[in-house]
Scaffold this motif. Sequence first.
Motif, PDB file in Angstrom:
ATOM      1  N   LEU A   1      12.607   3.542  69.460  1.00 38.68           N
ATOM      2  CA  LEU A   1      12.475   2.728  68.342  1.00 38.68           C
ATOM      3  C   LEU A   1      12.054   1.308  68.482  1.00 38.68           C
ATOM      4  O   LEU A   1      12.704   0.651  69.801  1.00 38.68           O
ATOM      5  CB  LEU A   1      13.784   2.784  67.426  1.00 38.68           C
ATOM      6  CG  LEU A   1      14.474   4.200  66.907  1.00 38.68           C
ATOM      7  CD1 LEU A   1      15.656   3.831  66.300  1.00 38.68           C
ATOM      8  CD2 LEU A   1      13.294   4.792  66.323  1.00 38.68           C
ATOM      9  N   THR A   2      11.424   0.520  67.765  1.00 36.82           N
ATOM     10  CA  THR A   2      11.353  -0.801  67.928  1.00 36.82           C
ATOM     11  C   THR A   2      12.538  -1.499  67.513  1.00 36.82           C
ATOM     12  O   THR A   2      13.454  -0.996  66.899  1.00 36.82           O
ATOM     13  CB  THR A   2      10.088  -1.306  67.220  1.00 36.82           C
ATOM     14  OG1 THR A   2      10.435  -1.127  65.740  1.00 36.82           O
ATOM     15  CG2 THR A   2       8.837  -0.546  67.484  1.00 36.82           C
ATOM     16  N   PRO A   3      12.825  -2.614  68.248  1.00 34.25           N
ATOM     17  CA  PRO A   3      14.251  -3.130  67.750  1.00 34.25           C
ATOM     18  C   PRO A   3      14.233  -3.400  66.410  1.00 34.25           C
ATOM     19  O   PRO A   3      15.183  -3.386  65.572  1.00 34.25           O
ATOM     20  CB  PRO A   3      13.868  -4.689  68.484  1.00 34.25           C
ATOM     21  CG  PRO A   3      13.092  -4.327  69.709  1.00 34.25           C
ATOM     22  CD  PRO A   3      12.138  -3.389  69.132  1.00 34.25           C
ATOM     23  N   LYS A   4      13.132  -3.733  65.592  1.00 34.00           N
ATOM     24  CA  LYS A   4      13.345  -4.043  64.100  1.00 34.00           C
ATOM     25  C   LYS A   4      13.516  -2.587  63.323  1.00 34.00           C
ATOM     26  O   LYS A   4      14.183  -2.493  62.408  1.00 34.00           O
ATOM     27  CB  LYS A   4      11.842  -4.551  63.503  1.00 34.00           C
ATOM     28  CG  LYS A   4      11.777  -4.777  61.983  1.00 34.00           C
ATOM     29  CD  LYS A   4      10.411  -5.401  61.733  1.00 34.00           C
ATOM     30  CE  LYS A   4      10.353  -5.842  60.369  1.00 34.00           C
ATOM     31  NZ  LYS A   4      10.179  -4.714  59.337  1.00 34.00           N
ATOM     32  N   ALA A   5      12.934  -1.528  63.865  1.00 38.43           N
ATOM     33  CA  ALA A   5      13.294  -0.209  63.333  1.00 38.43           C
ATOM     34  C   ALA A   5      14.746   0.281  63.537  1.00 38.43           C
ATOM     35  O   ALA A   5      15.178   0.650  62.802  1.00 38.43           O
ATOM     36  CB  ALA A   5      12.345   0.982  63.793  1.00 38.43           C
TER      37      ALA A   5
ATOM     38  N   GLY B   1      20.515 -14.744  79.299  1.00 41.13           N
ATOM     39  CA  GLY B   1      19.412 -14.451  78.397  1.00 41.13           C
ATOM     40  C   GLY B   1      20.238 -14.628  76.762  1.00 41.13           C
ATOM     41  O   GLY B   1      21.412 -15.273  76.619  1.00 41.13           O
ATOM     42  N   PHE B   2      19.829 -13.893  75.772  1.00 46.11           N
ATOM     43  CA  PHE B   2      20.068 -14.179  74.500  1.00 46.11           C
ATOM     44  C   PHE B   2      21.460 -13.665  74.004  1.00 46.11           C
ATOM     45  O   PHE B   2      22.149 -13.922  73.108  1.00 46.11           O
ATOM     46  CB  PHE B   2      19.011 -13.931  73.335  1.00 46.11           C
ATOM     47  CG  PHE B   2      18.428 -12.470  73.427  1.00 46.11           C
ATOM     48  CD1 PHE B   2      18.985 -11.479  73.161  1.00 46.11           C
ATOM     49  CD2 PHE B   2      17.212 -12.130  74.011  1.00 46.11           C
ATOM     50  CE1 PHE B   2      18.521 -10.020  73.234  1.00 46.11           C
ATOM     51  CE2 PHE B   2      16.804 -10.887  74.099  1.00 46.11           C
ATOM     52  CZ  PHE B   2      17.418 -10.067  73.738  1.00 46.11           C
TER      53      PHE B   2
ATOM     54  N   SER C   1      28.192 -12.399  71.139  1.00 46.62           N
ATOM     55  CA  SER C   1      28.414 -12.012  72.509  1.00 46.62           C
ATOM     56  C   SER C   1      29.847 -11.462  72.974  1.00 46.62           C
ATOM     57  O   SER C   1      30.025 -10.594  73.731  1.00 46.62           O
ATOM     58  CB  SER C   1      28.441 -13.194  73.655  1.00 46.62           C
ATOM     59  OG  SER C   1      29.264 -14.105  73.211  1.00 46.62           O
ATOM     60  N   ILE C   2      30.962 -11.644  72.161  1.00 50.05           N
ATOM     61  CA  ILE C   2      32.174 -10.983  72.203  1.00 50.05           C
ATOM     62  C   ILE C   2      32.318  -9.964  71.374  1.00 50.05           C
ATOM     63  O   ILE C   2      32.469  -8.767  71.759  1.00 50.05           O
ATOM     64  CB  ILE C   2      33.398 -12.208  71.610  1.00 50.05           C
ATOM     65  CG1 ILE C   2      33.424 -13.180  72.723  1.00 50.05           C
ATOM     66  CG2 ILE C   2      34.905 -11.224  71.751  1.00 50.05           C
ATOM     67  CD1 ILE C   2      33.632 -13.085  74.146  1.00 50.05           C
ATOM     68  N   ASP C   3      31.865  -9.729  70.283  1.00 49.40           N
ATOM     69  CA  ASP C   3      32.003  -8.661  69.295  1.00 49.40           C
ATOM     70  C   ASP C   3      31.039  -7.557  69.378  1.00 49.40           C
ATOM     71  O   ASP C   3      31.294  -6.509  68.715  1.00 49.40           O
ATOM     72  CB  ASP C   3      32.601  -8.901  67.761  1.00 49.40           C
ATOM     73  CG  ASP C   3      31.301  -9.924  67.285  1.00 49.40           C
ATOM     74  OD1 ASP C   3      30.026  -9.388  67.305  1.00 49.40           O
ATOM     75  OD2 ASP C   3      31.539 -10.756  66.658  1.00 49.40           O
ATOM     76  N   CYS C   4      30.055  -7.694  70.087  1.00 49.52           N
ATOM     77  CA  CYS C   4      28.917  -6.919  70.401  1.00 49.52           C
ATOM     78  C   CYS C   4      28.508  -6.906  71.800  1.00 49.52           C
ATOM     79  O   CYS C   4      28.873  -5.796  72.460  1.00 49.52           O
ATOM     80  CB  CYS C   4      27.567  -7.486  69.451  1.00 49.52           C
ATOM     81  SG  CYS C   4      26.389  -6.311  69.910  1.00 49.52           S
ATOM     82  N   GLY C   5      27.848  -7.929  72.454  1.00 55.04           N
ATOM     83  CA  GLY C   5      27.716  -8.036  73.621  1.00 55.04           C
ATOM     84  C   GLY C   5      26.468  -7.392  74.205  1.00 55.04           C
ATOM     85  O   GLY C   5      25.996  -7.335  75.559  1.00 55.04           O
ATOM     86  N   GLY C   6      25.798  -6.744  73.330  1.00 60.91           N
ATOM     87  CA  GLY C   6      24.485  -5.756  73.552  1.00 60.91           C
ATOM     88  C   GLY C   6      24.865  -4.813  74.301  1.00 60.91           C
ATOM     89  O   GLY C   6      25.875  -4.595  74.974  1.00 60.91           O
ATOM     90  N   CYS C   7      24.026  -3.727  74.311  1.00 62.60           N
ATOM     91  CA  CYS C   7      24.008  -2.625  74.900  1.00 62.60           C
ATOM     92  C   CYS C   7      23.780  -2.580  76.441  1.00 62.60           C
ATOM     93  O   CYS C   7      22.448  -2.914  76.797  1.00 62.60           O
ATOM     94  CB  CYS C   7      23.472  -1.299  74.107  1.00 62.60           C
ATOM     95  SG  CYS C   7      23.082   0.303  75.070  1.00 62.60           S
TER      96      CYS C   7
ATOM     97  N   GLY D   1      22.080  -8.599  81.910  1.00 64.02           N
ATOM     98  CA  GLY D   1      20.835  -9.165  81.276  1.00 64.02           C
ATOM     99  C   GLY D   1      20.819  -9.053  79.603  1.00 64.02           C
ATOM    100  O   GLY D   1      21.739  -8.233  79.030  1.00 64.02           O
ATOM    101  N   PRO D   2      20.029  -9.443  78.820  1.00 70.61           N
ATOM    102  CA  PRO D   2      19.850  -9.205  77.249  1.00 70.61           C
ATOM    103  C   PRO D   2      19.650  -7.712  77.155  1.00 70.61           C
ATOM    104  O   PRO D   2      18.994  -7.105  77.801  1.00 70.61           O
ATOM    105  CB  PRO D   2      18.622  -9.897  76.991  1.00 70.61           C
ATOM    106  CG  PRO D   2      17.875 -10.235  78.285  1.00 70.61           C
ATOM    107  CD  PRO D   2      18.918 -10.188  79.482  1.00 70.61           C
ATOM    108  N   ASP D   3      19.995  -7.290  76.144  1.00 68.21           N
ATOM    109  CA  ASP D   3      19.895  -6.014  75.441  1.00 68.21           C
ATOM    110  C   ASP D   3      18.208  -6.125  74.764  1.00 68.21           C
ATOM    111  O   ASP D   3      18.137  -6.699  73.654  1.00 68.21           O
ATOM    112  CB  ASP D   3      20.789  -5.631  74.493  1.00 68.21           C
ATOM    113  CG  ASP D   3      20.562  -4.374  73.406  1.00 68.21           C
ATOM    114  OD1 ASP D   3      19.437  -3.526  73.964  1.00 68.21           O
ATOM    115  OD2 ASP D   3      21.245  -4.143  72.911  1.00 68.21           O
ATOM    116  N   TYR D   4      17.484  -5.442  75.418  1.00 62.78           N
ATOM    117  CA  TYR D   4      15.933  -5.569  74.980  1.00 62.78           C
ATOM    118  C   TYR D   4      15.572  -4.922  73.585  1.00 62.78           C
ATOM    119  O   TYR D   4      14.894  -5.223  72.858  1.00 62.78           O
ATOM    120  CB  TYR D   4      15.018  -5.053  75.899  1.00 62.78           C
ATOM    121  CG  TYR D   4      15.052  -3.630  76.133  1.00 62.78           C
ATOM    122  CD1 TYR D   4      14.243  -2.630  75.231  1.00 62.78           C
ATOM    123  CD2 TYR D   4      15.905  -2.946  77.173  1.00 62.78           C
ATOM    124  CE1 TYR D   4      14.324  -1.212  75.423  1.00 62.78           C
ATOM    125  CE2 TYR D   4      15.982  -1.509  77.256  1.00 62.78           C
ATOM    126  CZ  TYR D   4      15.392  -0.619  76.448  1.00 62.78           C
ATOM    127  OH  TYR D   4      15.122   0.596  76.581  1.00 62.78           O
TER     128      TYR D   4
END
Length: 473
Positions: free
Chosen positions: A290-294, A418-419, A426-432, A444-447
């Motif tokens: 999926l695209t990030p938007k989708a 990164g972002f 950054s605490i309650d999510c942190g990216g995948c 690194g950032p979660d693309y």
Amino acid sequence: MSSIVSIFVSSGFARSILRVSYPLSKLAIDSIGGRKKPKGLQKAYVWTFSAIMRSYMASLGVSWSEVKKTLSDPGIARCFDLVVKSITEYGLKKPIVLSAPFSVVYNLTNKCNLRCVHCFQSADSSLGDLMTREQKFSIIKQMADLGTAAITFSGGEPLLSPDFWDCVRYATENGIYCSIDTNGTLIDDNVAEKLFKTGLRSAQVSIDSPFPEKHDEFRCMKGAFDLSMRGVKAMKKAGLFVSMGVTLTSNNIGLIDDFVALAKKHSFDRIVFYHLIPVGRGEEISDLDLTPKARAEAMEKLARMQDPDIEIMSETPHYATETSMVGGNCQQKLPASNCFPITAFFDMGPSRKFFRAFKDILGGCPAGRLYCNIQPNGDLTPCMFSPFDPVVGNLTRQSFKEAWKGFSIMWDRTKLTGFCGECAHSIDCGGCRARAVAKGNLMGPDYGCFTARYFSEARRGHRKDKAGSTKSR
């Protein structure tokens, strides 16, 4: 009040007391849950422990009756035991640092009777087990001794491991809640009944399309859909909690409502929407991601699909951000042991408001923090979606406790770059972290993040709060 308690329990003095009195703290948790009663002088410690815990929970908006009901579940109580043990070692941090994982996905074998095109393990019928039963038992015993609450047995297809039944039985005997990730095709009434009698309590069956022929095509086996549904029916009949696992791709993103309808038709207890991670055979179909938007639009849709007949959730840290923004009053659903097979705390919708109080403590992505993955050869990795990298140790050559500390960089969110590192979430999510690893940078950032919705809005709110605080001074 929560800040005061956090500072107190993180102090060297309090941690020393907790360390010495850990058996009494464990007794206190069991007492609150109604499973044991303190005797004699034990009562004074239990009363003090309960009073501090009651004050802390009240400061977070969690009622004492909710706490007592939650701790009546032995699996959840085991998690609280582990938290207390971890505080003695690391203090109470945000997100929390654990001395052992709450749960583990244990890939017993690489052998599988299907050849799914998105398999992150690249499982195949020609592959098999790579550890002896004794080695598998040793790993389970180490996890049990460290306080791990749950194991999800996976693969490949775990039922094809000759040690599967013995491992489930042994884990159950050691107080660990057991579940299975399976394609369901090998399960009939007899197998389902044996699963329950051996100690298994929940299962997840993967379905890739609500249309049988499309599912079979994705799974490279004609009739796979019907066999899986036979397995679901049998497991429900035997008394298991059963989830449907769906990997979202550009091919099926428009079928979310159909998947939910299918899950309800076949009496699934939960439906979990996963996201394609381009590892294993998944690399070959990365164009279907999926695209990030989708992805963000799908998360927003799912977050608002509150259905009293089935739990609907998604396995991505962004889902915690989405669901925590949903308002409304629903009957509270308290955590239970069937939360373990997936990171159910990502659902912070109105009916799961218990988790909202602990958003910063739970800390979004659990990889290498709250759970991890064991490969068939004993390699320890942070997540089932990052099965090959990074490997922090091999459990045939070192202890679980020693290998677990190899994840320590993931315990400090200030190490994010990164972002993801700059985001207010950054605490309650942190990216995948699995998606970050797929791009070659663990921290690194979660693309896959739709920055226009999560990062940018979070930063605007962060700057506004910061400006307001400065102005108020």
